[in-house]
Design a protein around this motif. Structure first.
Motif, mmCIF file in Angstrom:
data_model
loop_
_atom_site.group_PDB
_atom_site.id
_atom_site.type_symbol
_atom_site.label_atom_id
_atom_site.label_comp_id
_atom_site.label_asym_id
_atom_site.label_seq_id
_atom_site.Cartn_x
_atom_site.Cartn_y
_atom_site.Cartn_z
ATOM 1 N N TRP A 167 0.801 -1.223 0.000
ATOM 2 C CA TRP A 167 0.000 0.000 0.000
ATOM 3 C C TRP A 167 0.832 1.271 0.000
ATOM 4 C CZ3 TRP A 167 -4.804 0.651 -1.391
ATOM 5 C CH2 TRP A 167 -5.617 -0.472 -1.475
ATOM 6 N N MET A 168 2.010 1.239 0.596
ATOM 7 C CA MET A 168 2.885 2.405 0.499
ATOM 8 C C MET A 168 3.328 2.615 -0.947
ATOM 9 S SD MET A 168 3.218 3.983 3.348
ATOM 10 C CE MET A 168 3.305 3.874 5.133
ATOM 11 N N GLY A 169 3.548 1.502 -1.649
ATOM 12 C CA GLY A 169 3.891 1.600 -3.069
ATOM 13 C C GLY A 169 2.757 2.193 -3.881
ATOM 14 N N LEU A 170 1.529 1.726 -3.631
ATOM 15 C CA LEU A 170 0.366 2.257 -4.349
ATOM 16 C C LEU A 170 0.121 3.722 -4.004
ATOM 17 C CD1 LEU A 170 -2.004 -0.812 -3.928
ATOM 18 C CD2 LEU A 170 -0.962 -0.034 -6.068
ATOM 19 N N MET A 171 0.360 4.092 -2.744
ATOM 20 C CA MET A 171 0.180 5.484 -2.350
ATOM 21 C C MET A 171 1.189 6.402 -3.032
ATOM 22 S SD MET A 171 -2.451 5.675 -0.504
ATOM 23 C CE MET A 171 -3.043 4.324 -1.532
ATOM 24 N N LYS A 172 2.381 5.883 -3.260
ATOM 25 C CA LYS A 172 3.386 6.685 -3.951
ATOM 26 C C LYS A 172 2.970 6.913 -5.399
ATOM 27 C CE LYS A 172 6.679 7.965 -2.450
ATOM 28 N NZ LYS A 172 7.022 9.278 -1.839
ATOM 29 N N ILE A 197 -6.451 10.957 4.139
ATOM 30 C CA ILE A 197 -7.431 10.809 5.215
ATOM 31 C C ILE A 197 -8.739 10.263 4.665
ATOM 32 C CG2 ILE A 197 -8.864 12.096 6.853
ATOM 33 C CD1 ILE A 197 -6.454 13.981 7.261
ATOM 34 N N MET A 198 -9.183 10.812 3.540
ATOM 35 C CA MET A 198 -10.430 10.366 2.942
ATOM 36 C C MET A 198 -10.354 8.897 2.532
ATOM 37 S SD MET A 198 -12.346 11.612 -0.520
ATOM 38 C CE MET A 198 -11.189 10.641 -1.477
ATOM 39 N N MET A 199 -9.231 8.498 1.964
ATOM 40 C CA MET A 199 -9.061 7.111 1.541
ATOM 41 C C MET A 199 -9.006 6.170 2.739
ATOM 42 S SD MET A 199 -6.283 7.807 -1.454
ATOM 43 C CE MET A 199 -5.837 6.101 -1.561
ATOM 44 N N ASN A 200 -8.384 6.620 3.826
ATOM 45 C CA ASN A 200 -8.340 5.812 5.048
ATOM 46 C C ASN A 200 -9.736 5.591 5.597
ATOM 47 O OD1 ASN A 200 -8.345 6.338 8.296
ATOM 48 N ND2 ASN A 200 -6.785 4.860 7.717
ATOM 49 N N PHE A 201 -10.532 6.658 5.656
ATOM 50 C CA PHE A 201 -11.906 6.531 6.142
ATOM 51 C C PHE A 201 -12.717 5.609 5.242
ATOM 52 C CE2 PHE A 201 -11.783 10.954 8.324
ATOM 53 C CZ PHE A 201 -11.073 10.402 9.372
ATOM 54 N N SER A 202 -12.511 5.717 3.924
ATOM 55 C CA SER A 202 -13.247 4.870 2.988
ATOM 56 C C SER A 202 -12.922 3.400 3.217
ATOM 57 C CB SER A 202 -12.912 5.262 1.548
ATOM 58 O OG SER A 202 -13.275 6.603 1.290
ATOM 59 N N ALA A 224 -6.078 -2.471 4.353
ATOM 60 C CA ALA A 224 -5.834 -1.318 3.485
ATOM 61 C C ALA A 224 -5.823 -0.028 4.298
ATOM 62 C CB ALA A 224 -6.902 -1.251 2.397
ATOM 63 N N ALA A 225 -6.684 0.064 5.316
ATOM 64 C CA ALA A 225 -6.839 1.302 6.082
ATOM 65 C C ALA A 225 -5.588 1.650 6.888
ATOM 66 C CB ALA A 225 -8.045 1.190 7.009
ATOM 67 N N THR A 226 -4.952 0.646 7.494
ATOM 68 C CA THR A 226 -3.810 0.922 8.371
ATOM 69 C C THR A 226 -2.638 1.569 7.640
ATOM 70 O OG1 THR A 226 -4.424 -0.857 9.885
ATOM 71 C CG2 THR A 226 -2.151 -0.073 9.982
ATOM 72 N N PRO A 227 -2.147 1.000 6.532
ATOM 73 C CA PRO A 227 -1.022 1.655 5.861
ATOM 74 C C PRO A 227 -1.371 3.027 5.306
ATOM 75 C CG PRO A 227 -1.833 -0.196 4.555
ATOM 76 C CD PRO A 227 -2.475 -0.295 5.900
ATOM 77 N N ILE A 228 -2.611 3.201 4.821
ATOM 78 C CA ILE A 228 -3.026 4.516 4.337
ATOM 79 C C ILE A 228 -3.058 5.498 5.500
ATOM 80 C CG2 ILE A 228 -4.867 5.838 3.242
ATOM 81 C CD1 ILE A 228 -5.707 3.267 1.803
ATOM 82 N N GLY A 229 -3.550 5.040 6.657
ATOM 83 C CA GLY A 229 -3.600 5.889 7.836
ATOM 84 C C GLY A 229 -2.210 6.305 8.304
ATOM 85 N N LEU A 230 -1.265 5.373 8.263
ATOM 86 C CA LEU A 230 0.113 5.700 8.638
ATOM 87 C C LEU A 230 0.706 6.748 7.700
ATOM 88 C CD1 LEU A 230 1.408 2.114 9.478
ATOM 89 C CD2 LEU A 230 1.080 3.978 11.101
ATOM 90 N N LYS A 231 0.384 6.605 6.417
ATOM 91 C CA LYS A 231 0.869 7.578 5.434
ATOM 92 C C LYS A 231 0.237 8.944 5.686
ATOM 93 C CE LYS A 231 3.232 8.487 1.642
ATOM 94 N NZ LYS A 231 4.707 8.392 1.604
#
Length: 420
Positions: free
Chosen positions: A67-72, A108-113, A122-129
């Protein structure tokens, strides 16, 4: 600071209880303990220390790397900025200290989704980012920033629209209708989230009656009402499969959209993925000490017998009032939930064991599991990942959200599953 006192309490209370149990054993009361008390406590501590690294942290590396890769990719392609602009007016009111077009808004929006769809991995790595992105704006790096507190408390409230995993556990436990807790969980988790939002808004003096906030919240109410209407119109045996399909379709659609948008913007998608993936490993290394610390404290508290005595005491107190005690066996799930997700899951499974999935306590434990999230775990991981030591009012606000979730869970359980 609050987390520090709670962590100390785990060990000191456990030590006192173990000493008392050992003393009772020597004075002729073997039913209260034995010579194995301290060996069991230390075994639980060492086992959890190992599990924190081997079973949790190592497992998290793969998910975070992905997920960090996808977020990048999303970051470099500008996708996060697009998402930030769509939700910007609402989030600017809830997070006034964040610039309108800051990348953290989209994260933040993606984490909530992801949380709403029950997609914890999926939520945890997005939240950390998202936490890392907000930390760039934090003027005091060791102290929680207002937007970080709002974000964390809304996470701890555990808003979940489709509790896929809970329904799956109910099916495995032999429930006649695994999805019968769907609507109760939806109501309870919404109450928890609303309580958390109002609590933080009061602390931060955020006007929730602003027309922009009311418009977005009204839209959210409408979406929730539509989801409830749609799923209640489905046959009972279709709710679980359909919700699982919808959740995972949306998740893969997000992944495909990121990759396609990166290709369209002519960036090197794979190289962007690798660059972000490397960050995933670094994040896991940073949070391992926090994971080990909090989970070992919980394991010691449980192994000493403190959790069992707490449950027995509560049953006795509730019994003295003359109130129904049917809900008390499910209470360990609610008590464990703010501390440990895996611990609460174990308590939930225990409440459903031996054919008790359709008992009042079995159903209530599932509602507890879905009504809130792991407050202390989230504080330890999210704040720990960016080096925040002073949590301010984040933990009290998160616990208030948890409390309202528990109260709402008990209320809807009695409403939907009356005790005969």
């Amino acid at each position: 600071m609050v987390l520090n006192y709670i962590w100390i309490a785990f060990f000191l209370i456990s030590f006192v209880i173990a000493i008392v149990r050992l003393g009772l054993y020597y004075f002729g009361y073997p039913q209260y303990g034995g010579l194995e008390i301290f060996p069991e406590i230390m075994k639980a501590a060492f086992d959890m220390a190992k599990s924190s690294v081997v079973d949790i942290s190592f497992a998290l590396i793969g998910v975070l790397t992905l997920w960090m890769g996808l977020m990048k990719i999303a970051e470099k392609s500008g996708m996060i900025n697009i998402l930030a602009k769509l939700i910007g007016p609402f989030f600017h009111k809830l997070f006034p200290d964040l610039p309108k077009d800051h990348p953290s808004v989209g994260l933040i929006m993606m984490n909530f989704s992801a949380n709403m769809l029950g997609l914890d991995n999926a939520a945890t790595p997005i939240g950390l980012k998202a936490m890392e992105s907000m930390q760039e704006l934090n003027p005091n790096k060791d102290t929680a920033f207002n937007p970080q507190i709002m974000f964390l408390v809304l996470n701890t409230s555990g808003l979940t629209l489709i509790p896929v995993s809970i329904m799956a556990f109910r099916y495995q436990a032999g429930a006649a209708d695994p999805s019968d807790v769907f609507i109760p969980i939806l109501i309870a988790t919404f109450c928890s989230t609303l309580a958390g939002l109002i609590t933080v808004a009061i602390y931060q003096k955020i006007n929730l009656f602003d027309k922009v906030v009311m418009a977005y919240l009204g839209g959210l109410f409408a979406i929730i009402a539509g989801i409830i209407w749609y799923f209640t119109s489905l046959p009972q045996d279709r709710i679980g499969p359909v919700s699982s399909l919808v959740s995972n379709f949306i998740l893969f659609l997000i992944i495909a959209t990121f990759i396609f948008h990166g290709f369209k913007r002519k960036i090197n998608v794979f190289e962007a993925f690798i660059e972000g993936a490397k960050e995933g490993f670094d994040v896991v290394v940073r949070i391992i000490p926090y994971l080990v610390g909090i989970l070992v404290g919980i394991a010691v508290f449980r192994a000493s017998g403190a959790m069992g005595y707490l449950e027995s005491g509560l049953t006795y107190i509730v019994g003295l009032t003359g109130l129904d005690t049917s809900w008390v066996p499910a209470l360990p799930t609610a008590l464990m939930k703010p501390l440990s997700g895996s611990g609460a899951r174990a308590m939930m499974l225990d409440a459903m064991a031996n054919g008790k999935a359709d008992s009042f306590a079995g159903r209530l434990a599932c509602i507890f599991q879905g009504a809130a999230d792991t407050t202390f775990f989230i504080v330890a991981v999210y704040f720990g990942s960016v080096g925040i030591k002073k949590t301010r009012y984040a933990i009290p606000a998160g616990l208030i959200a948890d409390l309202f979730g528990v109260i709402a869970a008990i209320a809807v359980a009695y409403l939907f599953f009356p005790v005969k």
